[in-house]
Scaffold this motif. Structure first.
Motif, PDB file in Angstrom:
ATOM      1  N   GLY A  22       0.743  -0.955   0.069  1.00  0.00           N
ATOM      2  CA  GLY A  22      -0.020  -0.032   0.086  1.00  0.00           C
ATOM      3  C   GLY A  22       0.788   1.274   0.067  1.00  0.00           C
ATOM      4  N   GLU A  76      -3.718  -1.673  -5.477  1.00  0.00           N
ATOM      5  CA  GLU A  76      -4.997  -1.624  -5.255  1.00  0.00           C
ATOM      6  C   GLU A  76      -5.288  -1.880  -3.857  1.00  0.00           C
ATOM      7  N   GLY A  77      -5.443  -0.680  -3.187  1.00  0.00           N
ATOM      8  CA  GLY A  77      -5.680  -0.849  -1.645  1.00  0.00           C
ATOM      9  C   GLY A  77      -4.357  -1.692  -1.078  1.00  0.00           C
ATOM     10  N   ASP A  78      -4.577  -2.690  -0.380  1.00  0.00           N
ATOM     11  CA  ASP A  78      -3.397  -3.286   0.118  1.00  0.00           C
ATOM     12  C   ASP A  78      -2.915  -4.546  -0.627  1.00  0.00           C
TER      13      ASP A  78
END
Length: 239
Positions: A22, A76-78
């Motif tokens: 992230g 994509e996020g984490d």
């Protein structure tokens, strides 16, 4: 800022590392260093471009992750949306440090100010309760050793490319569907026409020195530029 320390059980017995991904883990970069030994894995996900060192002394190979500083379009996020993560990113916050003695083995160092270092008690342990390296640290140590050895061999790759005049300047200007434009400037790629025009003697030298495969992989990776553009287009359209 960074705070490099030699990794040891006395000071780092309870050390834990965040292994998810992230922006907050330091993954928001538009490019990362790679070595020719990685090109086979890298080319399946990322474009490989080359950039001259700031002091003009040579070139580095880069896996391109975005178009702007601080932009990683594979995040994509984490999650990191790729089948392979370049070693220079996957080893963080660890790095190869100078040996304790002249001629000794390089040491495992850690940047204690890196955002992957856990201060909450959560994360993956580096040493077990008996002070032994965990499987996580053993894997990191193997990766560091490989990366260090491969970096030592990298200058020979670029010397071969320059000897046969195979590097050419590259820039990319792309219109996106929302009317904006994105560009990449100041990079180099391998000149495919010059490469395939090399005589048998030159090709045999490149084969014997192990340079042919990374050259082919670098050329193949350019097909990933369209995917990088698509990722940027989706991001811009989503706002």
């Amino acid at each position: 800022m960074s705070n490099h320390q030699s990794l040891n059980t006395k000071e780092h017995a309870e050390l834990r590392i965040h292994t998810d991904h992230g922006v907050e883990r330091g993954d928001a970069v538009m490019a990362c260093l790679i070595v020719p030994h990685e090109f086979r894995q890298v080319q399946g996900d990322y474009p490989i471009l080359f950039r001259r060192n700031d002091d003009g002394s040579g070139f580095n190979a880069l896996a391109m992750l975005g178009f702007e500083n601080g932009e990683n379009l594979y995040l994509e996020g984490d999650k990191w949306d790729a089948s392979y993560i370049p070693l220079s990113m996957s080893i963080k916050p660890f790095l190869v440090g100078r040996p304790r003695e002249e001629g000794g083995e390089p040491q495992v160092h850690i940047d204690m100010d890196h955002p992957r270092v856990s201060t909450s008690g959560e994360g993956t342990r580096v040493f077990d309760e008996d002070g032994r390296p965990t499987p996580f640290l053993e894997r990191i140590s193997d990766q560091l050793g490989a990366l260090h050895a491969w970096f030592q061999e990298t200058p020979a790759f670029f010397q071969a490319l320059e000897r046969y005049d195979l590097l050419e300047p590259f820039s990319l200007d792309v219109p996106l569907s929302n009317g904006t434009r994105q560009s990449l400037v100041g990079y180099h790629i391998i000149n495919e026409d010059k490469f395939f025009a090399l005589d048998v003697t030159a090709l045999d030298e490149l084969r014997q020195t192990g340079m042919l495969t990374p050259i082919f992989m670098a050329l193949a990776s350019l097909s990933q530029l369209s995917g990088l553009i698509s990722r940027k287009d989706r991001k811009e359209n989503l706002g």
